[in-house]
Design an enzyme around this catalytic site. Structure first.
Site, PDB file in Angstrom:
ATOM      1  N   GLY A 122     -86.467 -83.904 -15.966  1.00  0.00           N
ATOM      2  CA  GLY A 122     -86.739 -83.853 -14.535  1.00  0.00           C
ATOM      3  C   GLY A 122     -87.652 -84.952 -14.032  1.00  0.00           C
ATOM      4  CB  ALA A 146     -77.333 -97.734 -12.600  1.00  0.00           C
ATOM      5  CG  ASP A 149     -81.692 -99.828 -11.218  1.00  0.00           C
ATOM      6  OD1 ASP A 149     -82.915-100.023 -11.303  1.00  0.00           O
ATOM      7  OD2 ASP A 149     -80.865-100.424 -11.915  1.00  0.00           O
ATOM      8  N   GLY A 184     -71.056 -97.508 -15.987  1.00  0.00           N
ATOM      9  CA  GLY A 184     -71.348 -98.701 -15.204  1.00  0.00           C
ATOM     10  C   GLY A 184     -72.622 -98.569 -14.392  1.00  0.00           C
TER      11      GLY A 184
END
Length: 227
Positions: A122, A146, A149, A184
């Site tokens: 978390g 990612a 991000d 990806g």
């Protein structure tokens, strides 16, 4: 399920502090400035101080992990770090049970809000008034690239026009959860509609309660997962 990332900076390292003058007007039109540590440190610091001067929020994710000096730290509204980055920046070894100590040190250093992402465990958030921890959404992780991000971008969207709160953390948490179910980087980032539908679908799995931390005078929201 963990990832390993190598960075070839290339053109990123040619972004010098002098370059800021060419796009400083963009900051005037922004609600929040988001940066990672993949451009030169002096450039990061110059942009953060300029944004602070213009009254703009700054979200900084020191990834790859780097030392953060006091002047830059005081310009950061939201510091987003994972456990490794939090330990590196604070100088305090993460033991698995000392998130409050680490976050407290980062707050004392100047950051207004500290968000520590914990992967499958978390996310933890602390500022001068509250500390909060949310569990992760349970998903089938395919690729964690990612995830951080996506979390930062989603959190920035939510905090652009309001202060950080539980709703913002839940939104960012959900966006990152969706991202790890896809392969990806850019291709894994969900749309606003996807995140909202995901939260609605999983809303019944969460219940929010509050407890008062007498030792630190903090109102501490705790999110419990209901099986």
């Amino acid at each position: 399920g963990e990832n390993c990332i190598a960075v070839a900076p290339g053109a990123n390292y040619s972004l010098s502090p002098d370059s800021i003058n060419r796009f400083s007007k963009v900051i005037d039109e922004a609600e929040i400035v988001v940066m990672q540590a993949e451009i030169p440190y002096n450039t990061i610091k110059s942009i953060a101080l300029l944004a602070q001067q213009k009254g703009k929020k700054v979200l900084f994710n020191p990834a790859p992990a780097c030392p953060v000096d006091t002047e830059l730290m005081k310009a950061i509204d939201i510091l987003v770090v994972n456990e490794v980055e939090a330990a590196f920046v604070s100088g305090i070894r993460y033991t698995g049970s000392n998130l409050e100590e680490i976050a407290g040190a980062l707050i004392a250093a100047g950051a207004r809000n500290v968000v520590i992402t914990l992967g499958s465990h978390g996310v933890y958030m602390r500022n001068a008034y509250i500390s909060a921890r949310l569990p992760s959404y349970k998903v089938n992780a395919i690729d964690t690239i990612a995830a951080g991000d996506t979390f930062c971008g989603a959190l920035a969207v939510m905090c652009a026009q309001k202060e950080i709160d539980m709703e913002a953390l839940k939104f960012a948490n959900a966006a990152a959860a969706i991202a790890v179910t896809r392969s990806g980087a850019q291709s894994s980032i969900p749309t606003l509609d996807e995140v909202n539908r995901f939260i609605l679908k999983n809303e019944l799995s969460y219940r929010s309660t509050f407890k008062f931390n007498e030792h630190e005078n903090l109102l501490e929201p705790t999110i419990h997962s209901i099986k």
